[in-house]
Design a protein around this motif. Structure first.
Motif, short mmCIF file in Angstrom:
data_model
loop_
_atom_site.label_atom_id
_atom_site.label_comp_id
_atom_site.label_asym_id
_atom_site.label_seq_id
_atom_site.Cartn_x
_atom_site.Cartn_y
_atom_site.Cartn_z
N LEU A 1 20.83 42.63 -32.78
CA LEU A 1 20.08 42.22 -33.96
C LEU A 1 19.01 41.20 -33.59
N PRO A 2 17.80 41.30 -34.16
CA PRO A 2 16.74 40.31 -33.88
C PRO A 2 17.08 38.96 -34.53
N PHE A 3 16.54 37.89 -33.94
CA PHE A 3 16.83 36.54 -34.42
C PHE A 3 15.78 36.14 -35.45
N SER A 4 16.22 35.55 -36.56
CA SER A 4 15.33 35.12 -37.64
C SER A 4 15.48 33.63 -37.88
N VAL A 5 14.34 32.95 -38.20
CA VAL A 5 14.32 31.52 -38.51
C VAL A 5 13.83 31.39 -39.95
N PHE A 6 14.52 30.56 -40.77
CA PHE A 6 14.20 30.41 -42.19
C PHE A 6 13.87 28.95 -42.49
N ASP A 7 13.07 28.80 -43.54
CA ASP A 7 12.83 27.45 -44.02
C ASP A 7 13.90 27.09 -45.05
#
Length: 500
Positions: A137-143
Motif C-alpha cells: 500500500l502507498p504511504f499517505s500524509v494528512f493534515d
C-alpha cells in the motif's frame, strides 16, 4: 441423459424430431420455429453481453464507492486510534457508521503498534495474511483535517482523497473486494463481499428469464402473422387449383393488393389456366365435331353395303365379303357412338335423367339377356325382393350390360357368373364375379383407362377398351362409383355402388 451409441455419439432422437418437424410441418410452423430459434440465439447473446457489461460496471461502481469510503473514513479511524485508543466502534462518529452500514462494508484497522482491530463481520482474523497484503500500500500524509499532504508541502488541491488502492483479487480474503489506506497512524482496510454483486446479478437474471418467454411469444406471434399474410396468395392459389376441373377452367385469381413477387406467380398461374381452358375447349369441340361428322358417311356406307349385300348371290364370296364389311361398319359406328358419349361426358353435357325403377328387376332382365348371349356360362343372381332406386335407368342398364358381358366373355368354358345385390344405409352395392382367368398385373392399374384391354393380344373383336371406362363414368355421373375388388386365380370381381 441420452444413451450413447457405439460411436459414442449422443441420441439422435432430438435431431430427428427437429428434422421431422422441419420437413413435415407447414411453412408457417417452420417460419415460427426458425424465428424463435434466431430470437433465442439473439436473446442469449444479448443476455450474455448485458450481464457481462452490467457486472463489470457494477463492480467498478462498487470499487469507486469503496475507494471513496476508504478515503473518507480511513484517516478519521486512524487518527482516533492514535489519539485516544480503545475500541473503534466506540470512537467512530455516527455519520461514518451510518455510511459504512449503508454501503455494507466491513473494516479492519492495524494500529501503529501493529495491533489489528477488526470490525463486525470482518471475514478473516489471519493477521499474517493481512500484513503481507498491506505491504504494497502507498504511504499517505494528512493534515489536521485529514486532507492528504504532498510530500514536503501543503495539502494537494488536486486530490480529494489519500492514496487509496484496491488490493489484488482474492487478496487478502477470497471472495471479497478490499481497499486500503496507510499513514503514520497505521493501516485501514475496508471491504465488501462479492455477494453484493451476485445479488443484483441474480435480479437481472430473473428479469431476463421472465422477459425471454414474453419476447419469444411476441416473436412467434409476429412470425405467425407475417407468414400467414405472406402465404395468403399461396392459399388462394391452392383453393383455385382445387376448384379447377375439366368442366370449369374459367377461374382466375385477382392480383390487386398482392406483393410483386406473388403477382408474377399468379400471372403465370392465370396464363396456364387460360392455355388449359383453350386446349380443353378445342379437344371437346374436336371430339364432338368428329363424332358428329362421322355419322353421316357411316350411315351412307351402311346403306350402300346393305344394298350390295341384298343384291349379292346367296353363299357367294361377294356376299360373305359384304357381310364382314357390314360387321366392321357396325363396329365402327359403335366406336363413334361411344366416343360421342365420352365427348359429352368430358364437356359436362351428359346429365342423368333420374327416374324411379326397380333395380333388382332391371338386373334380372340384363342377366336373362346374358344367358342367351352366353348359353355355356351359368349366370346366377342373388338379391332380396324389389329395390326402388332413383337413377338414370338407361345409363344404369348400360353399366350392368357392360359388367355382365365382360364377365361372360372373359370366362372359362362352363364357368359361372354370380351377380349379388346388397343394400345399406347409403346405397346399393352390386358385385359381378366370374370364374375366368385373372387380369394381368400390368393391366390392373389402368383397367378403367380408355382404349385399355386386359389382354391386348386378343383380336380387335374382343372389345374396344371403352366399356369399363364408360361404365365408371356413368356410375360417377349418378353419384356412384365402379371399382375392381379383386382378380386372382379364383376369378375377377367388380363392384358397382349407387346412392339411394
Amino acid at each position: 441423459m441420452p444413451r450413447l451409441d457405439r460411436n459414442g455419439s449422443g441420441s439422435r432422437i432430438p435431431i430427428c424430431a427437429v428434422k421431422s418437424l422441419w420437413a413435415g410441418g407447414s411453412f408457417r410452423i417452420r417460419m415460427v420455429f426458425f424465428s424463435m430459434v434466431l430470437a433465442a440465439v439473439g436473446l442469449i447473446g444479448f443476455a450474455a453481453l448485458s450481464m457481462g457489461f452490467y457486472q463489470r460496471e457494477l463492480q467498478r461502481n462498487l470499487e469507486r464507492e469503496l475507494e471513496t469510503i476508504t478515503g473518507q473514513a480511513g484517516p478519521a479511524i486512524l487518527r482516533l486510534i492514535s489519539q485516544r485508543g480503545g475500541p473503534i466502534a466506540d470512537r467512530l462518529s455516527a455519520r461514518l457508521l451510518a455510511r459504512l452500514e449503508q454501503f455494507g462494508a466491513v473494516y479492519a484497522v492495524r494500529t501503529e503498534s501493529d495491533r489489528w482491530v477488526f470490525g463486525p463481520e470482518w471475514p478473516t482474523k489471519k493477521t499474517g495474511t493481512l500484513n503481507r497484503a498491506v505491504e504494497e500500500l502507498p504511504f499517505s500524509v494528512f493534515d489536521s483535517r485529514n486532507r492528504p499532504i504532498r510530500e514536503g508541502g501543503p495539502p494537494d488541491p488536486r486530490s480529494g482523497r489519500p492514496n487509496v488502492r484496491i488490493l489484488p483479487k482474492n487478496d487478502p480474503v477470497d471472495g471479497w473486494t478490499v481497499a486500503g489506506v496507510k499513514s503514520v497512524d497505521g493501516v485501514a482496510l475496508f471491504g465488501f463481499s462479492e455477494e453484493k454483486v451476485r445479488g443484483p446479478m441474480g435480479e437481472l437474471v430473473s428479469v431476463l428469464l421472465l422477459a425471454a418467454p414474453i419476447a419469444l411469444g411476441l416473436v412467434a406471434a409476429g412470425a405467425w402473422f407475417l407468414s400467414s399474410r405472406a402465404m395468403r396468395p399461396i392459399h388462394r392459389l391452392t383453393e383455385v387449383a382445387g376448384e379447377v376441373t375439366a368442366e370449369d377452367l374459367g377461374k382466375r385469381i385477382a392480383t390487386e393488393g398482392v406483393e410483386r413477387e406473388f403477382r408474377e406467380l399468379i400471372d403465370v398461374f392465370n396464363s396456364m389456366l387460360g392455355r388449359l381452358e383453350q386446349s380443353f375447349s378445342q379437344a371437346k369441340r374436336f371430339g364432338q365435331d368428329a363424332a358428329h361428322e362421322l355419322n353421316t358417311p357411316l350411315t351412307v356406307l351402311t346403306g350402300k353395303v346393305e344394298e350390295a349385300l341384298a343384291s349379292a348371290e346367296d353363299g357367294s364370296s361377294e356376299q360373305n365379303a359384304m357381310g364382314e364389311l357390314a360387321d366392321e361398319i357396325a363396329r365402327l359406328r359403335d366406336i363413334v357412338r361411344k366416343l360421342h358419349l365420352l365427348a359429352r361426358i368430358d364437356g359436362g353435357a351428359l346429365h342423368p335423367d333420374n327416374e324411379g325403377f326397380d333395380f333388382v328387376e332391371l338386373t334380372k332382365e340384363v342377366v336373362s339377356e346374358m344367358r342367351e348371349v352366353f348359353p355355356e356360362i351359368r349366370f346366377s343372381l342373388i338379391a332380396e325382393g324389389p329395390l326402388h332406386l332413383e337413377a338414370d335407368r338407361s345409363l344404369t342398364r348400360q353399366v350392368l350390360l357392360n359388367l355382365t358381358n365382360n364377365a361372360g366373355r372373359y370366362n372359362r368354358s362352363g364357368g359361372k357368373v354370380t351377380v349379388t345385390i346388397k343394400r345399406d344405409r347409403k346405397g346399393v352395392h352390386l358385385t359381378v364375379e366370374n370364374t375366368g382367368s385373372p387380369i394381368p398385373e400390368r393391366a390392373i392399374d389402368g383397367i378403367f383407362d380408355r382404349f385399355t384391354r386386359a389382354d391386348p393380344t386378343r383380336g380387335s373383336k374382343e372389345g374396344l377398351g371403352l366399356g369399363l371406362s364408360l361404365s365408371r363414368e356413368f356410375a360417377r355421373i349418378q353419384g356412384g362409383d365402379l371399382k375392381l375388388v379383386s382378380s386372382d386365380a379364383s376369378g375377377t370381381t367388380f363392384e358397382l355402388w349407387l346412392p339411394l
